[in-house]
Scaffold this motif. Structure first.
Motif, PDB file in Angstrom:
ATOM      1  N   ILE A  86       6.666   7.315   8.241  1.00 16.95           N
ATOM      2  CA  ILE A  86       7.405   6.743   8.876  1.00 16.95           C
ATOM      3  C   ILE A  86       5.992   5.975   9.211  1.00 16.95           C
ATOM      4  O   ILE A  86       6.009   3.971   8.690  1.00 16.95           O
ATOM      5  CB  ILE A  86       7.751   6.990   9.529  1.00 16.95           C
ATOM      6  CG1 ILE A  86       9.530   7.796  10.053  1.00 16.95           C
ATOM      7  CG2 ILE A  86       8.507   5.727  11.225  1.00 16.95           C
ATOM      8  CD1 ILE A  86      10.173   7.795  11.070  1.00 16.95           C
ATOM      9  N   VAL A  87       5.142   6.584   9.831  1.00 18.84           N
ATOM     10  CA  VAL A  87       4.063   5.361  10.082  1.00 18.84           C
ATOM     11  C   VAL A  87       2.645   4.561   9.528  1.00 18.84           C
ATOM     12  O   VAL A  87       2.905   3.297   8.986  1.00 18.84           O
ATOM     13  CB  VAL A  87       3.240   5.885  11.474  1.00 18.84           C
ATOM     14  CG1 VAL A  87       1.637   4.584  11.604  1.00 18.84           C
ATOM     15  CG2 VAL A  87       4.015   6.496  12.120  1.00 18.84           C
ATOM     16  N   ALA A  88       2.940   5.769   8.447  1.00 23.66           N
ATOM     17  CA  ALA A  88       2.292   5.009   7.443  1.00 23.66           C
ATOM     18  C   ALA A  88       2.410   4.166   6.326  1.00 23.66           C
ATOM     19  O   ALA A  88       2.120   3.343   5.636  1.00 23.66           O
ATOM     20  CB  ALA A  88       0.872   6.821   6.769  1.00 23.66           C
ATOM     21  N   ALA A  89       3.371   4.629   6.433  1.00 25.09           N
ATOM     22  CA  ALA A  89       4.445   4.200   4.937  1.00 25.09           C
ATOM     23  C   ALA A  89       5.219   2.881   5.701  1.00 25.09           C
ATOM     24  O   ALA A  89       5.249   1.994   4.569  1.00 25.09           O
ATOM     25  CB  ALA A  89       5.780   4.656   4.732  1.00 25.09           C
ATOM     26  N   SER A  90       5.376   2.883   7.037  1.00 26.56           N
ATOM     27  CA  SER A  90       5.372   1.488   7.829  1.00 26.56           C
ATOM     28  C   SER A  90       3.823   0.335   7.051  1.00 26.56           C
ATOM     29  O   SER A  90       3.862  -0.393   7.315  1.00 26.56           O
ATOM     30  CB  SER A  90       6.067   1.043   9.107  1.00 26.56           C
ATOM     31  OG  SER A  90       6.902   1.919   9.154  1.00 26.56           O
ATOM     32  N   LEU A  91       2.595   0.727   8.215  1.00 28.50           N
ATOM     33  CA  LEU A  91       1.887   0.052   7.415  1.00 28.50           C
ATOM     34  C   LEU A  91       1.085  -0.258   6.013  1.00 28.50           C
ATOM     35  O   LEU A  91       0.815  -1.722   5.425  1.00 28.50           O
ATOM     36  CB  LEU A  91       0.397   1.134   8.236  1.00 28.50           C
ATOM     37  CG  LEU A  91       0.527   1.025   9.231  1.00 28.50           C
ATOM     38  CD1 LEU A  91      -0.458   2.163  10.079  1.00 28.50           C
ATOM     39  CD2 LEU A  91       0.644  -0.203   9.961  1.00 28.50           C
ATOM     40  N   ILE A  92       1.862   0.835   5.337  1.00 28.48           N
ATOM     41  CA  ILE A  92       1.709   0.618   4.015  1.00 28.48           C
ATOM     42  C   ILE A  92       2.392  -0.763   3.431  1.00 28.48           C
ATOM     43  O   ILE A  92       2.018  -2.093   2.297  1.00 28.48           O
ATOM     44  CB  ILE A  92       1.575   1.380   2.467  1.00 28.48           C
ATOM     45  CG1 ILE A  92       0.022   3.274   3.024  1.00 28.48           C
ATOM     46  CG2 ILE A  92       1.081   1.202   1.411  1.00 28.48           C
ATOM     47  CD1 ILE A  92       1.281   3.958   2.789  1.00 28.48           C
ATOM     48  N   SER A  93       3.518  -0.707   4.115  1.00 28.56           N
ATOM     49  CA  SER A  93       4.852  -1.893   3.072  1.00 28.56           C
ATOM     50  C   SER A  93       4.103  -2.984   4.012  1.00 28.56           C
ATOM     51  O   SER A  93       4.472  -4.152   3.534  1.00 28.56           O
ATOM     52  CB  SER A  93       5.690  -0.999   3.787  1.00 28.56           C
ATOM     53  OG  SER A  93       6.053  -0.231   2.829  1.00 28.56           O
ATOM     54  N   PHE A  94       4.058  -3.057   4.982  1.00 27.59           N
ATOM     55  CA  PHE A  94       3.810  -4.664   6.378  1.00 27.59           C
ATOM     56  C   PHE A  94       2.599  -4.645   6.647  1.00 27.59           C
ATOM     57  O   PHE A  94       2.581  -5.712   7.474  1.00 27.59           O
ATOM     58  CB  PHE A  94       4.261  -4.514   7.576  1.00 27.59           C
ATOM     59  CG  PHE A  94       5.922  -4.162   6.600  1.00 27.59           C
ATOM     60  CD1 PHE A  94       7.276  -5.420   6.488  1.00 27.59           C
ATOM     61  CD2 PHE A  94       6.618  -2.443   6.895  1.00 27.59           C
ATOM     62  CE1 PHE A  94       8.028  -4.450   6.055  1.00 27.59           C
ATOM     63  CE2 PHE A  94       8.095  -2.786   7.007  1.00 27.59           C
ATOM     64  CZ  PHE A  94       9.185  -3.732   6.417  1.00 27.59           C
ATOM     65  N   GLY A  95       1.600  -3.753   6.776  1.00 30.01           N
ATOM     66  CA  GLY A  95       0.321  -4.270   7.361  1.00 30.01           C
ATOM     67  C   GLY A  95      -0.662  -4.658   6.297  1.00 30.01           C
ATOM     68  O   GLY A  95      -0.583  -4.883   5.180  1.00 30.01           O
ATOM     69  N   THR A  96      -2.078  -5.497   7.074  1.00 27.67           N
ATOM     70  CA  THR A  96      -2.497  -6.245   6.028  1.00 27.67           C
ATOM     71  C   THR A  96      -3.440  -4.880   5.334  1.00 27.67           C
ATOM     72  O   THR A  96      -3.759  -3.966   5.710  1.00 27.67           O
ATOM     73  CB  THR A  96      -3.530  -7.415   6.759  1.00 27.67           C
ATOM     74  OG1 THR A  96      -4.360  -5.960   7.692  1.00 27.67           O
ATOM     75  CG2 THR A  96      -2.921  -7.794   7.096  1.00 27.67           C
ATOM     76  N   GLU A  97      -4.443  -5.705   4.059  1.00 28.85           N
ATOM     77  CA  GLU A  97      -5.126  -4.474   3.539  1.00 28.85           C
ATOM     78  C   GLU A  97      -6.439  -4.060   4.538  1.00 28.85           C
ATOM     79  O   GLU A  97      -6.811  -2.455   4.400  1.00 28.85           O
ATOM     80  CB  GLU A  97      -6.150  -5.100   2.510  1.00 28.85           C
ATOM     81  CG  GLU A  97      -5.481  -5.770   1.489  1.00 28.85           C
ATOM     82  CD  GLU A  97      -4.269  -4.464   0.653  1.00 28.85           C
ATOM     83  OE1 GLU A  97      -5.438  -3.415   0.070  1.00 28.85           O
ATOM     84  OE2 GLU A  97      -3.738  -4.427   0.439  1.00 28.85           O
ATOM     85  N   GLU A  98      -6.439  -4.531   5.347  1.00 26.51           N
ATOM     86  CA  GLU A  98      -7.647  -4.286   6.579  1.00 26.51           C
ATOM     87  C   GLU A  98      -7.068  -2.994   7.438  1.00 26.51           C
ATOM     88  O   GLU A  98      -7.542  -2.045   8.014  1.00 26.51           O
ATOM     89  CB  GLU A  98      -8.527  -4.996   7.585  1.00 26.51           C
ATOM     90  CG  GLU A  98      -9.357  -4.546   7.780  1.00 26.51           C
ATOM     91  CD  GLU A  98      -8.972  -4.208  10.177  1.00 26.51           C
ATOM     92  OE1 GLU A  98      -9.379  -3.232  10.493  1.00 26.51           O
ATOM     93  OE2 GLU A  98      -7.427  -4.349   9.930  1.00 26.51           O
ATOM     94  N   GLN A  99      -5.698  -3.087   7.771  1.00 24.36           N
ATOM     95  CA  GLN A  99      -4.716  -2.395   8.727  1.00 24.36           C
ATOM     96  C   GLN A  99      -4.573  -0.943   7.767  1.00 24.36           C
ATOM     97  O   GLN A  99      -4.188   0.257   8.412  1.00 24.36           O
ATOM     98  CB  GLN A  99      -3.677  -2.739   9.232  1.00 24.36           C
ATOM     99  CG  GLN A  99      -3.737  -4.377  10.116  1.00 24.36           C
ATOM    100  CD  GLN A  99      -2.657  -5.189  10.124  1.00 24.36           C
ATOM    101  OE1 GLN A  99      -1.324  -5.173   9.561  1.00 24.36           O
ATOM    102  NE2 GLN A  99      -2.626  -5.063  12.015  1.00 24.36           N
ATOM    103  N   LYS A 100      -4.524  -1.314   6.562  1.00 19.60           N
ATOM    104  CA  LYS A 100      -3.752  -0.188   5.833  1.00 19.60           C
ATOM    105  C   LYS A 100      -5.182   0.920   5.449  1.00 19.60           C
ATOM    106  O   LYS A 100      -5.659   1.985   5.992  1.00 19.60           O
ATOM    107  CB  LYS A 100      -3.718  -0.587   4.213  1.00 19.60           C
ATOM    108  CG  LYS A 100      -2.528  -1.310   4.646  1.00 19.60           C
ATOM    109  CD  LYS A 100      -1.914  -1.891   2.754  1.00 19.60           C
ATOM    110  CE  LYS A 100      -0.792  -2.412   3.114  1.00 19.60           C
ATOM    111  NZ  LYS A 100      -0.524  -3.267   1.359  1.00 19.60           N
ATOM    112  N   GLN A 101      -6.336   0.111   5.328  1.00 20.74           N
ATOM    113  CA  GLN A 101      -7.873   0.864   5.774  1.00 20.74           C
ATOM    114  C   GLN A 101      -8.396   1.514   6.338  1.00 20.74           C
ATOM    115  O   GLN A 101      -8.656   2.418   6.849  1.00 20.74           O
ATOM    116  CB  GLN A 101      -8.985  -0.008   5.293  1.00 20.74           C
ATOM    117  CG  GLN A 101      -8.681  -0.373   3.790  1.00 20.74           C
ATOM    118  CD  GLN A 101      -9.105   0.989   2.492  1.00 20.74           C
ATOM    119  OE1 GLN A 101      -9.609   1.903   2.514  1.00 20.74           O
ATOM    120  NE2 GLN A 101      -8.228   0.168   1.202  1.00 20.74           N
TER     121      GLN A 101
END
Length: 384
Positions: free
Chosen positions: A98-113
């Motif tokens: 849930i958390v990582a998948a949500s970050l991948i879907s809605f986060g910025t590139e910096e947030q994903k990294q």
């Protein structure tokens, strides 16, 4: 549909099986056990990183996120192989699913990294801050406030979450907050990543129905917690869209986890009972209905049918098994199924514990009542 007849799927399954044969940790290596849904022992962290690096952690994702752009049937084959070998996908399931998948879907590139990849590589763990004392299934009623400072650089968060699984062991919380108290109910919600070591964050684990010392659930309190605006996931006040995406991640194949629990019950429950035949039929029906979701004409609303059938069949069969064993079902601790060092012990605990834990399936990810409303309105076309 026979997935094994597809050469691409069969080759995919064979490759994954070969990887497991070559890299699976031994029972001695996996002696330390997980204490909560965000406590990942060091051996399990190494194992999850190995899966990530080889593209076998989340095969449907691109390689930079631990996958290999696998098709939906290939993803099903991956999960089926894990289930067949009794391998728990991740000891931080909400962080991964849930958390990582949500970050991948809605986060910025910096947030994903900064957060998504470390969670996927088990370098940090994550928990989901959604439910509140007055907002469980009705997430839109949440009242935890986040006020943007006049300079626009920080939020100040005040409020409380509850049932936050693994929060006391997690490094970050994906937290849903109200940022516009005057907006309509489903608006004015935003999502923040809050590190758990931030000043003003207090986590209090408490026991569950399974046992007083089963410490996974938490109360989480926020008292004037300062959160940088750069920790905002998605647009300000559009957290409801992120919430729907968060709960929607992995739902397409969620039925497979219920199918695995039913397989456990078929293996461990007394087979001479009359209800056992119903268990066999329901388990087969769940798999056949699930395979329908892999076709081109799948209806997303039908996932509610799978969730409802799977969760309630697990609960009903667990109750039958509990009653069939009588007073012996209350013995604790005890194992009621074969031990697998790569699996979670919850699934082979006492019959009382297995029944008690079945309630989570009918609540988490949308209660049975919510699923029935979806079925009634979106599939049967009944009026609200």
């Amino acid at each position: 549909m026979k997935l094994a007849d597809d050469p691409d799927v069969q080759e995919f399954r064979t490759q994954f099986a070969a990887f497991l044969d070559a890299h699976l940790p031994t029972e001695a290596e996996a002696s330390e056990r997980s204490r909560s849904s965000a406590h990942v022992p060091e051996w399990a962290r190494r194992w999850q990183r190995a899966l990530f690096d080889a593209g076998w952690l989340l095969p449907g994702q691109p390689p930079e996120f631990g996958g290999r752009n696998a098709s939906l049937p290939q993803q099903l084959a991956h999960l089926e192989e894990l289930a067949r070998r009794r391998i728990y996908h991740s000891f931080n399931p909400q962080g991964l699913g849930i958390v990582a998948a949500s970050l991948i879907s809605f986060g910025t590139e910096e947030q994903k990294q900064r957060w998504a990849i470390p969670v996927l590589r088990a370098e940090i763990t994550a928990a989901l801050g959604m439910s509140e004392p007055g907002a469980g299934s009705d997430l839109a009623s949440l009242s935890t406030r986040a006020v943007l400072d006049p300079d626009g650089d920080h939020f100040t968060v005040n409020g409380q979450k509850v049932w936050t699984s693994g929060a006391h062991d997690a490094d970050i919380l994906l937290t849903f907050v109200r940022t516009d108290p005057d907006a309509p109910k489903h608006h004015g919600i935003s999502v923040l990543v809050i590190p758990t070591d931030t000043d003003g964050v207090v986590r209090r684990p408490f026991g569950s129905l399974a046992a007083p010392d089963d410490l996974d659930f938490n109360e989480v309190f926020f008292a004037d917690v300062r959160v940088p605006r750069e920790n905002l996931i998605g647009p300000l006040n559009e957290g409801w869209r992120v919430a729907n995406g968060s709960l929607g991640h992995e739902r397409t194949l969620l039925w497979l986890s219920f199918a695995e629990r039913l397989d456990d019950l078929i293996r461990d429950a007394p087979s001479e009972e009359e209800w056992y035949a119903t268990l066999l039929m329901d388990a087969q029906a769940l798999r056949l209905l699930g395979y329908r979701q892999l076709g081109p004409d799948r209806d997303p609303a039908e996932i509610s049918v799978l969730k409802l059938l799977g969760s309630e069949t697990v609960q009903e069969a667990s109750l039958h098994a509990l009653e069939a064993h009588g007073a012996d079902a209350l013995r604790h601790p005890v194992r009621t199924g074969p031990y697998h060092h790569m699996n979670a012990e919850d699934f082979i605990a006492s019959w009382f514990e297995r029944y008690a834990r079945s309630f989570a399936g009918t609540i988490a990810g949308g209660t049975s009542e919510i699923q029935r409303n979806i079925v009634a309105e979106r599939i049967l076309g009944l009026p609200r």
